[in-house]
Structure formats: structure tokens, C-alpha cells
Design a protein around this motif. Structure first.
Motif, PDB file in Angstrom:
ATOM      1  N   UNK A  80       0.891  -1.312  -0.029  1.00  0.00           N
ATOM      2  CA  UNK A  80       0.089   0.054   0.058  1.00  0.00           C
ATOM      3  C   UNK A  80       0.923   1.314  -0.154  1.00  0.00           C
ATOM      4  N   UNK A  81       0.464   2.187  -1.115  1.00  0.00           N
ATOM      5  CA  UNK A  81       1.375   3.315  -0.951  1.00  0.00           C
ATOM      6  C   UNK A  81       0.351   4.519  -0.718  1.00  0.00           C
ATOM      7  N   UNK A  82       0.227   5.119   0.383  1.00  0.00           N
ATOM      8  CA  UNK A  82      -0.923   6.292   0.720  1.00  0.00           C
ATOM      9  C   UNK A  82      -0.477   7.408  -0.101  1.00  0.00           C
ATOM     10  N   UNK A  83      -1.271   8.426  -0.194  1.00  0.00           N
ATOM     11  CA  UNK A  83      -1.098   9.423  -1.079  1.00  0.00           C
ATOM     12  C   UNK A  83      -0.061  10.516  -0.446  1.00  0.00           C
ATOM     13  N   UNK A  84       0.033  10.261   1.013  1.00  0.00           N
ATOM     14  CA  UNK A  84       0.942  11.149   1.905  1.00  0.00           C
ATOM     15  C   UNK A  84       1.699  10.226   2.464  1.00  0.00           C
ATOM     16  N   UNK A  85       3.244  10.192   2.825  1.00  0.00           N
ATOM     17  CA  UNK A  85       3.903   9.408   3.542  1.00  0.00           C
ATOM     18  C   UNK A  85       4.443  10.077   4.841  1.00  0.00           C
ATOM     19  N   UNK A  86       4.370   9.540   5.711  1.00  0.00           N
ATOM     20  CA  UNK A  86       4.967   9.992   7.214  1.00  0.00           C
ATOM     21  C   UNK A  86       5.820   8.932   7.771  1.00  0.00           C
ATOM     22  N   UNK A  87       7.014   9.429   8.429  1.00  0.00           N
ATOM     23  CA  UNK A  87       8.119   8.470   8.948  1.00  0.00           C
ATOM     24  C   UNK A  87       8.950   9.065   9.978  1.00  0.00           C
ATOM     25  N   UNK A  88       9.554   8.333  10.734  1.00  0.00           N
ATOM     26  CA  UNK A  88      10.352   8.529  11.965  1.00  0.00           C
ATOM     27  C   UNK A  88      11.424   9.279  11.272  1.00  0.00           C
ATOM     28  N   UNK A  89      11.677  10.651  11.396  1.00  0.00           N
ATOM     29  CA  UNK A  89      12.670  11.334  10.702  1.00  0.00           C
ATOM     30  C   UNK A  89      13.981  11.217  11.225  1.00  0.00           C
ATOM     31  N   UNK A  90      14.347  10.426  12.165  1.00  0.00           N
ATOM     32  CA  UNK A  90      15.714  10.238  12.655  1.00  0.00           C
ATOM     33  C   UNK A  90      16.397   9.014  12.250  1.00  0.00           C
ATOM     34  N   UNK A  91      15.418   8.019  11.559  1.00  0.00           N
ATOM     35  CA  UNK A  91      15.790   6.759  11.135  1.00  0.00           C
ATOM     36  C   UNK A  91      16.546   6.914   9.659  1.00  0.00           C
ATOM     37  N   UNK A  92      17.401   6.134   9.382  1.00  0.00           N
ATOM     38  CA  UNK A  92      18.156   6.142   7.971  1.00  0.00           C
ATOM     39  C   UNK A  92      17.135   5.393   7.194  1.00  0.00           C
ATOM     40  N   UNK A  93      16.991   5.758   5.993  1.00  0.00           N
ATOM     41  CA  UNK A  93      16.276   4.973   4.946  1.00  0.00           C
ATOM     42  C   UNK A  93      16.325   3.471   4.910  1.00  0.00           C
ATOM     43  N   UNK A  94      17.697   3.025   4.845  1.00  0.00           N
ATOM     44  CA  UNK A  94      17.879   1.586   4.963  1.00  0.00           C
ATOM     45  C   UNK A  94      17.285   0.921   6.300  1.00  0.00           C
ATOM     46  N   UNK A  95      17.284   1.539   7.452  1.00  0.00           N
ATOM     47  CA  UNK A  95      16.943   1.044   8.639  1.00  0.00           C
ATOM     48  C   UNK A  95      15.415   0.839   8.697  1.00  0.00           C
TER      49      UNK A  95
END
Length: 294
Positions: A80-95
Motif C-alpha cells: 500500500x502506498x498512501x497519498x502522503x507518507x510520514x516516517x520517523x525522521x531520525x531513522x536512516x532509509x535503509x533501517x
């Protein structure tokens, strides 16, 4: 076999618009378009299918299982890809991506690297340092990394430049060739036209048309542009089947649905200096449907 099937699916928000009596099915291996402007009910439909919100009435099945009673089980096989994505900012992409992959109990590291290469994404950057477009790329990889059987996309290309959009479409086509079913929700009609086999048009929470893309564009729709030798009388073009009529100075534009011989006969009395007859694009056809009165 139908991968998605809805039966009078309804989500009511009281006075606010939701969705009402949504009925459609998506076949296994199909790329299905779901189109309508913002606020038409696309995201509400998707969230109900994913059991993120529960229907007020009606029902939906995915993989022939009720989405409410089997939600967690079904979601294991969905990207699932939502229209807006929100993540934990301090994480690296790979993690973040490896953490996402851990839910599926399979080694996704090779797929993650391959997808990142295609989407030109630096896996070692922190989420906080990414642009909106690059955050969208993270969402795309997160959606595809476990090779889901069903891919559900809600306005997936916002923030992507044209090259990355094409790379993304290539990934979707590749996943589809391997057997994935794709549900593609968008208000950008040219995207749907390129990618999808069938399309549902949603207006004010209700499906107003369910059709093959090829049928929407086949010969019963024609786009006319006519130049006349003198200022035309608009009443001469008030003909059954004529839509989107626009008369400016000596130029007449309209879309015609029907027997082309009949329209040629009816405009033969007009003093024409030039005429062009083309296939309308999906956007023009869609606007015809969407502007019609309920």
C-alpha cells in the motif's frame, strides 16, 4: 478470480461526504484504475478496503476474504502506498526499510537495493534530510519490497519528476507481469490511460462509470474542430450526441458520441473552411462524464 470485490460498500460521515453503494470487482492480474478529483471518495474507498476504517454498511472482500474479519491476514499480501507518507525522521532509509521488511519474515535486502537503484534513492540518508519526492520513493520501495500479490496505490506519483514516474511505472509493469494485481487511484488521467486495463470513475462518493479504457476511447467518441467562413450559429450544433460545445469567433470545438455519418450530414449545411476530427484523450472523455448532471 476476483482479487477485490465490493458489495454496496458504504462509509458515512454524517453530513460530510463518504462513499455510497460502491460496487466493482478487480480481476487477478488486472491493472485497475480508480479515478476522480480530490474529495470524490477515492481515499475513503481505499481505507475501507484496507480495513483502516470500517464500512457503515455493505462489504468488501480481498482474496475472497472479508476485509473486516480477516484484515491483518489480508494485509500481509498487500503493498500500500498512501497519498502522503510520514516516517520517523531520525531513522536512516535503509533501517526503516529493513524494519518494514521484518514484518514479512523474508529476506528483502536484495529487492530493497534493486528498487533503490531504479528509483535513484540513497539508502544511507536520514529520513529528515529527504525531499518530498525522495520520501515518496521510500514509500514506493516500502510498498513493493515484499513482492505483494496486490498493490494498492493512492495518488502515487505526486512529488516524482517525470523520469522517476516512468521508472515507477516500469516497476509496476514488471510486478504485474509476475502476477501482481494493481489498484491505481489517481486524479491524473493520463497516468491511468497509460497503465490501466479498466477504470471506475467516482463522483461525489458514487461510481458513475465502470468501463474498459479501450471502450472509453473507441470510435464512438470523436473530437471535432471546425473553422467556418462566417461567424457560426451555435444553434446549428445543438445536435444529439454533441458535448463540450465551444464556439469562439469562426472556430467550433466539440466532442461527439454517436454515428459519425449522422453528424457529418447534420453539419453539411454549415459553410466550413476547414475541419479536424481526432480521437479525444481520456481526460476529455472523463470531463464529459463528470460534468453531466446527476
Amino acid at each position: 478470480m476476483n482479487v477485490i470485490e465490493t458489495n454496496n460498500l458504504t462509509k458515512s460521515y454524517g453530513k460530510s461526504r463518504g462513499i455510497a453503494d460502491i460496487n466493482f470487482s478487480v480481476k487477478e492480474g488486472e491493472i485497475f484504475g480508480f479515478i476522480g478529483p480530490n474529495g470524490a471518495g477515492k481515499s475513503t474507498t481505499i481505507r475501507t478496503l484496507l480495513s483502516l476504517i470500517h464500512p457503515t454498511s455493505g462489504s468488501a472482500k480481498i482474496f475472497n476474504k472479508n476485509v473486516v474479519t480477516h484484515g491483518p491476514e489480508i494485509r500481509k499480501e498487500i503493498g500500500y502506498l498512501p497519498s502522503e507518507v510520514f516516517y520517523y525522521n531520525n531513522m536512516k532509509v535503509i533501517d526503516l526499510l529493513m524494519y518494514s521488511a521484518s514484518f514479512y519474515r523474508k529476506d528483502c535486502s536484495k529487492i530493497i537495493k534493486s528498487l533503490a537503484d531504479v528509483m535513484n534513492l540513497d539508502l544511507n540518508k536520514k529520513i529528515d534530510d529527504l525531499s518530498f519526492g525522495n520520501k515518496k520513493k521510500v514509500g514506493i520501495i516500502q510498498c513493493l519490497l515484499h513482492e505483494p500479490k496486490l498493490i494498492i496505490l493512492d495518488e502515487p506519483t505526486s512529488g516524482l519528476d517525470p523520469l522517476m514516474q516512468q521508472n515507477f511505472f516500469d516497476l509496476l509493469k514488471e510486478a504485474n507481469k509476475k502476477g501482481a494485481t494493481i489498484f491505481f487511484s489517481s486524479h491524473i488521467l493520463s497516468e491511468v490511460q497509460k497503465l490501466c486495463n479498466r477504470v471506475a470513475i467516482i463522483k461525489e462518493g458514487k461510481i458513475i462509470k465502470l468501463e474498459k479504457i479501450s471502450t472509453l476511447k473507441e470510435n464512438n467518441y470523436k473530437k471535432f474542430k471546425i473553422e467556418t467562413q462566417s461567424k457560426p450559429d451555435k444553434n446549428q450544433f445543438n445536435i444529439p450526441g454533441v458535448n463540450k460545445l465551444d464556439v469562439k469567433e469562426n472556430t467550433v470545438n466539440f466532442i461527439f458520441k454517436g454515428n459519425i455519418n449522422s453528424i457529418i450530414q447534420k453539419i453539411s449545411s454549415v459553410n466550413i473552411s476547414n475541419i479536424w476530427i481526432d480521437e479525444p484523450n481520456l481526460e476529455e472523455i472523463f470531463m464529459h462524464y463528470y460534468s453531466k448532471e446527476d
